[in-house]
Design an enzyme around this catalytic site. Sequence first.
Site, PDB file in Angstrom:
ATOM      1  N   SER A 193       0.792  -1.240   0.000  1.00  0.00           N
ATOM      2  CA  SER A 193       0.000   0.000   0.000  1.00  0.00           C
ATOM      3  C   SER A 193       0.819   1.283   0.000  1.00  0.00           C
ATOM      4  O   SER A 193       0.248   2.362  -0.163  1.00  0.00           O
ATOM      5  CB  SER A 193      -0.944   0.031   1.203  1.00  0.00           C
ATOM      6  OG  SER A 193      -2.035  -0.803   0.953  1.00  0.00           O
ATOM      7  N   LYS A 201       0.169   3.259  -2.950  1.00  0.00           N
ATOM      8  CA  LYS A 201      -1.046   4.086  -3.054  1.00  0.00           C
ATOM      9  C   LYS A 201      -0.703   5.577  -3.031  1.00  0.00           C
ATOM     10  O   LYS A 201      -1.390   6.404  -3.626  1.00  0.00           O
ATOM     11  CB  LYS A 201      -2.033   3.734  -1.939  1.00  0.00           C
ATOM     12  CG  LYS A 201      -2.647   2.315  -2.063  1.00  0.00           C
ATOM     13  CD  LYS A 201      -3.518   1.976  -0.861  1.00  0.00           C
ATOM     14  CE  LYS A 201      -4.396   0.743  -0.998  1.00  0.00           C
ATOM     15  NZ  LYS A 201      -3.740  -0.533  -1.021  1.00  0.00           N
ATOM     16  N   TYR A 214      -3.978  -3.122 -10.190  1.00  0.00           N
ATOM     17  CA  TYR A 214      -3.848  -2.840  -8.745  1.00  0.00           C
ATOM     18  C   TYR A 214      -2.868  -3.817  -8.085  1.00  0.00           C
ATOM     19  O   TYR A 214      -1.971  -3.409  -7.334  1.00  0.00           O
ATOM     20  CB  TYR A 214      -5.236  -2.908  -8.094  1.00  0.00           C
ATOM     21  CG  TYR A 214      -5.197  -2.855  -6.589  1.00  0.00           C
ATOM     22  CD1 TYR A 214      -5.101  -1.628  -5.931  1.00  0.00           C
ATOM     23  CD2 TYR A 214      -5.240  -4.022  -5.818  1.00  0.00           C
ATOM     24  CE1 TYR A 214      -5.043  -1.574  -4.543  1.00  0.00           C
ATOM     25  CE2 TYR A 214      -5.188  -3.977  -4.443  1.00  0.00           C
ATOM     26  CZ  TYR A 214      -5.091  -2.755  -3.807  1.00  0.00           C
ATOM     27  OH  TYR A 214      -5.027  -2.702  -2.431  1.00  0.00           O
ATOM     28  N   TYR A 261      -3.988   3.640   7.856  1.00  0.00           N
ATOM     29  CA  TYR A 261      -5.295   2.966   8.034  1.00  0.00           C
ATOM     30  C   TYR A 261      -6.009   3.441   9.305  1.00  0.00           C
ATOM     31  O   TYR A 261      -5.949   4.610   9.659  1.00  0.00           O
ATOM     32  CB  TYR A 261      -5.140   1.437   8.057  1.00  0.00           C
ATOM     33  CG  TYR A 261      -4.098   0.896   7.122  1.00  0.00           C
ATOM     34  CD1 TYR A 261      -4.188   1.158   5.757  1.00  0.00           C
ATOM     35  CD2 TYR A 261      -3.040   0.130   7.580  1.00  0.00           C
ATOM     36  CE1 TYR A 261      -3.239   0.655   4.886  1.00  0.00           C
ATOM     37  CE2 TYR A 261      -2.090  -0.377   6.706  1.00  0.00           C
ATOM     38  CZ  TYR A 261      -2.198  -0.110   5.368  1.00  0.00           C
ATOM     39  OH  TYR A 261      -1.263  -0.606   4.526  1.00  0.00           O
ATOM     40  N   VAL A 286       1.280  -3.517   3.825  1.00  0.00           N
ATOM     41  CA  VAL A 286       1.337  -4.809   4.533  1.00  0.00           C
ATOM     42  C   VAL A 286       2.599  -5.622   4.236  1.00  0.00           C
ATOM     43  O   VAL A 286       2.799  -6.682   4.825  1.00  0.00           O
ATOM     44  CB  VAL A 286       0.088  -5.701   4.297  1.00  0.00           C
ATOM     45  CG1 VAL A 286      -1.155  -5.104   4.907  1.00  0.00           C
ATOM     46  CG2 VAL A 286      -0.102  -6.009   2.833  1.00  0.00           C
TER      47      VAL A 286
HETATM   48  N1  GLN Z   1      -2.229  -5.418  -1.794  1.00  0.00           N
HETATM   49  C1  GLN Z   1      -2.778  -5.272  -0.491  1.00  0.00           C
HETATM   50  C2  GLN Z   1      -4.281  -5.477  -0.506  1.00  0.00           C
HETATM   51  O1  GLN Z   1      -4.936  -5.065  -1.407  1.00  0.00           O
HETATM   52  C3  GLN Z   1      -2.435  -3.917   0.011  1.00  0.00           C
HETATM   53  C4  GLN Z   1      -2.944  -3.690   1.386  1.00  0.00           C
HETATM   54  C5  GLN Z   1      -2.015  -2.953   2.264  1.00  0.00           C
HETATM   55  O2  GLN Z   1      -0.796  -2.857   2.063  1.00  0.00           O
HETATM   56  N2  GLN Z   1      -2.597  -2.457   3.326  1.00  0.00           N
HETATM   57  O3  GLN Z   1      -4.863  -6.060   0.371  1.00  0.00           O
END
Ligand code: GLN
Length: 304
Positions: A63, A66, A188, A240, A258
């Site tokens: 993430s 993002k 994605y 988050y 993550v």
């Molecule tokens: N690729 C992970 C997902 O879509 C990314 C989530 C994350 O890093 N919080 O669940």
Amino acid sequence: MDYQATLERIHNALKPVIGQGKVASYIPELANVPPEQFGMAVVELDGTVHSVGDAQVRFSIQSVSKLFALTLAFQREGDSLWARVGREPSGNPFNSLVQLERESGIPRNPFINAGALVITDILASRFTAAETATSSFLSRVSARPDVTYNARVAQSERQTSSRNAAMAHFMKSFGNLHNRVGDVLDAYCRTCAIEMSCVDLARAVGFLVNRGVNPWNNETVLDASSTKRLSALMLTCGTYDAAGDFAFRVGLPAKSGVGGGIVAILPGECGICVWSPALEETGNSYAGSLALEMFTTFTGKSIF
Ligand code: GLN
């Protein structure tokens, strides 16, 4: 400021807890990452690099991507972006579906999965391949020519992406996803599977540290006002549902993933990235969060 000594102090203090927590296992390929790794890097605006531990090891940025996908989409769309994605903390886990129905398919913010799927959709409409747009952008801002994704990790996530698929279909039913769901999910998952090191990522946020100007080639990425807005979003939504606690403990705009990476900025001074794969319950790196907390405590520097 002796950042090298600070990083060494943090690394030593954390040695007993590195590996505590759980590596993400809902993406099968990530479950194979050894948890007892730790790296941290600081890149100052003059390009000076300080680092400890596994700071040169490439990891799955997940993430953290993002942030860069959003920058690219914001650069192209400007404020019209906010008609399709909000800018409020969700207070819910990053992969939660609950708010989407009540809020008519408009995700709370671009840093939860639903929001990032909308951002990927926007990029898919503007570029031939959204994932390549983001990895090329990452190459430019990190001054590293070879930023790519790990195909095995991407495929592993894609095969288990029912939850993200549910969100994408749901948003499509509200008209907030324009491309084919399968294509958006492919892009994605590939974007999440981009691999970079702490040093690369600490360098990649240089433009956010430097009021929107990429310090490595002097290109304007965003204007100062847009940079302020993205940094504010990192502070309020970047970690988050732990964002409030993170701001309380660390006091820096940050974005986590993550894979165990967290990138943070100290505006006007430096980019910081820490990586340790074992996570706390909210999906943030356990040792990584502690490291950033120590960084602001030991240096006395934060945005406050
Ligand atoms: N690729 C992970 C997902 O879509 C990314 C989530 C994350 O890093 N919080 O669940």
